[in-house]
Design a protein around this motif. Structure first.
Motif, mmCIF file in Angstrom:
data_model
loop_
_atom_site.group_PDB
_atom_site.id
_atom_site.type_symbol
_atom_site.label_atom_id
_atom_site.label_comp_id
_atom_site.label_asym_id
_atom_site.label_seq_id
_atom_site.Cartn_x
_atom_site.Cartn_y
_atom_site.Cartn_z
ATOM 1 N N SER A 80 14.144 6.763 7.964
ATOM 2 C CA SER A 80 14.753 7.433 6.807
ATOM 3 C C SER A 80 14.374 6.656 5.558
ATOM 4 O O SER A 80 13.905 5.504 5.652
ATOM 5 N N GLU A 148 13.763 3.336 -9.979
ATOM 6 C CA GLU A 148 13.393 4.720 -9.713
ATOM 7 C C GLU A 148 12.875 5.251 -11.040
ATOM 8 O O GLU A 148 13.432 4.934 -12.085
ATOM 9 N N PHE A 180 10.980 10.933 -6.428
ATOM 10 C CA PHE A 180 11.061 12.099 -7.310
ATOM 11 C C PHE A 180 9.692 12.557 -7.798
ATOM 12 O O PHE A 180 9.478 13.752 -7.992
ATOM 13 N N ILE A 211 13.903 13.939 8.407
ATOM 14 C CA ILE A 211 14.341 12.769 7.634
ATOM 15 C C ILE A 211 13.299 11.675 7.857
ATOM 16 O O ILE A 211 12.867 11.454 9.001
ATOM 17 N N GLU A 329 22.978 18.897 -0.585
ATOM 18 C CA GLU A 329 22.343 17.631 -0.954
ATOM 19 C C GLU A 329 20.865 17.724 -0.595
ATOM 20 O O GLU A 329 20.439 18.656 0.072
HETATM 21 O O1 P1T Z 1 18.016 10.386 2.747
HETATM 22 P P1 P1T Z 1 16.966 9.338 3.015
HETATM 23 O O2 P1T Z 1 15.695 9.867 3.569
HETATM 24 O O3 P1T Z 1 17.505 8.189 3.796
HETATM 25 O O4 P1T Z 1 16.510 8.768 1.579
HETATM 26 C C1 P1T Z 1 17.371 8.070 0.715
HETATM 27 C C2 P1T Z 1 16.896 8.227 -0.717
HETATM 28 C C3 P1T Z 1 16.130 7.238 -1.294
HETATM 29 N N1 P1T Z 1 15.674 7.327 -2.569
HETATM 30 C C4 P1T Z 1 15.939 8.400 -3.318
HETATM 31 C C5 P1T Z 1 15.432 8.464 -4.716
HETATM 32 C C6 P1T Z 1 16.701 9.455 -2.799
HETATM 33 O O5 P1T Z 1 16.936 10.528 -3.581
HETATM 34 C C7 P1T Z 1 17.197 9.366 -1.462
HETATM 35 C C8 P1T Z 1 18.031 10.455 -0.854
HETATM 36 N N2 P1T Z 1 18.581 11.336 -1.787
HETATM 37 C C9 P1T Z 1 19.359 12.430 -1.478
HETATM 38 C C10 P1T Z 1 19.703 12.772 -0.234
HETATM 39 C C11 P1T Z 1 19.788 13.227 -2.637
HETATM 40 O O6 P1T Z 1 20.226 14.395 -2.469
HETATM 41 O O7 P1T Z 1 19.680 12.728 -3.766
#
Ligand code: P1T
Length: 385
Positions: A80, A148, A180, A211, A329
């Motif tokens: 993830s 970010e 992003f 994921i 989400e």
């Molecule tokens: O959900 P995951 O694959 O574990 O990623 C985490 C994550 C890391 N970095 C950024 C910029 C993210 O936006 C996310 C996960 N974000 C969401 C689930 C969301 O809806 O913003």
């Protein structure tokens, strides 16, 4: 000779890097090696793979491909985005300090403040649109700066090259979460970042069906540490998830172009609507980070946030009442999503320096017909406005 070359264009790398036809059968698409282990000809000898936590050919194909897209020597895939972030943060120990921006994914903040904070790692959330303030007040225990850009969910843009210079002048390392933008729009390693991290759940995978996380990196020693953690901790993606992500990556370029176009149409609607007080999109000339975005990105992406006249009640209503934008989400998939960050993705930052406005809505603008998306959002805004 491998069919992919480092000088190939983005789309060519997306389709071919790490994806030579499979040598035994000629399968054009890297197969899903759905196996936990690999037969070895003799004790102490193997054919490149021993045990699937350590390595799997489907994962290798994904790692080579996304590394090539980020212009990195090494790609390391995780189960993830959070697992990838965790692996990078393990560089920090008790007494160390990390800077992060004052807008970031809530889960990243939770991991840094609650999990690593509980193990003696200190953090400061700072306004990275003014990196000189961080430089003037530099905490000497800092080992990492974490950014970010554009940020989640306020779409703030920060200057990767400027922050890389400051970070390196103090002997620290810079990590950029490129989720992003995706590597199609922005390649942070080329701007001086030391590591790039992705939630590949989002634009890389692109279809909201898996994921995953990813680190792209050039630093040999850090890459070796991350590979060690991949095996030692075991937060690895399964072969089917790697296959799905790699299939998504093949169309990243064409998808991002259309995300950009559709987001631009939505921004036009929001700018002209009386129910909306602020439109947050790096492509707007009035956005404070627009000039930097033009320098370091080749497009402005599919994420759009906006604030509503009427506060949280109106925001909740808008989020719940669209027809095509699904209330959920996540982001970066082909279908459009809408959410209320304060209550949903960013609930864990409530009361912190990263708290988001209660009247904020975040859109992940998908690939439906732009006219339909505009009509859907206009309908609900007209009703609340
Ligand atoms: O959900 P995951 O694959 O574990 O990623 C985490 C994550 C890391 N970095 C950024 C910029 C993210 O936006 C996310 C996960 N974000 C969401 C689930 C969301 O809806 O913003």
């Amino acid at each position: 000779m491998s069919i992919d070359q480092p000088t190939d264009g983005f789309e060519t790398r997306a389709l071919h890097a790490g994806q030579d036809p499979e040598p035994i059968t000629g399968a054009v698409i890297p197969p899903i090696f759905q196996t936990s282990t690999f037969a070895q000809p003799r004790v102490g000898e193997h054919l490149g793979y021993e045990y699937a936590r350590t390595g799997n050919p489907t994962r290798t194909a994904l790692q080579v491909c996304v590394a090539a897209l980020e212009g990195a020597q090494h790609g390391i895939a995780f189960a993830s985005g959070m697992a990838a972030i965790d692996a990078l943060l393990r560089r920090l120990g008790p007494g160390d300090h990390i800077y992060l921006g004052d807008d970031a994914y809530g889960g990243t903040y939770r991991l840094i403040s609650n999990v690593f904070g509980g193990h003696g790692v200190a953090h400061s959330a700072v306004d990275l649109t003014k990196p000189e303030t961080m430089a003037e007040n530099w905490n000497p225990a800092t080992k990492l700066v974490w950014i970010e850009t554009p940020t989640n969910p306020l779409l703030t843009v920060v200057d990767i090259a400027a922050i890389a210079d400051i970070t390196h002048s103090f002997g620290a390392k810079l990590v950029v979460d490129n989720t992003f933008a995706s590597p199609y729009l922005q390649t942070p390693l080329a701007l001086g970042a030391d590591a790039v991290v992705h939630s590949s759940t989002k634009y890389l995978g692109g279809h909201s069906d898996t994921i995953g996380g990813f680190v792209a990196i050039n630093d040999e020693d850090w890459a070796a540490d991350l590979r060690y953690l991949q095996n030692a901790v075991g937060a690895v993606p399964g072969p089917f998830d790697c296959f799905l992500t790699l299939r998504g990556v093949k169309t990243l370029g064409v998808r991002m172009d259309r995300h950009n176009e559709n987001a631009t149409r939505i921004v036009e609607l929001l700018l002209g609507h009386h129910a909306v007080t602020h439109v947050l999109y790096p492509g707007l000339p009035g956005h404070p980070g627009h000039e930097i975005a033009k320098e370091q990105m080749s497009g402005f992406g599919g994420m759009v946030s906006f604030r509503l006249r009427g506060g949280i009640d109106v925001a909740m209503k808008v989020a719940a009442e669209t027809r095509l934008f699904t209330l959920a989400e996540s982001l970066g998939g082909v279908e459009s999503l809408i959410e209320h960050p304060g209550v949903m993705t960013h609930a864990s930052v409530a009361g912190s320096a990263l708290e988001v406005p209660a009247d904020l809505i975040r859109l992940s603008v998908g690939l439906e017909s732009a006219d339909d998306l505009v009509a859907d959002l206009r309908d609900v805004l007209d009703r609340v406005g």
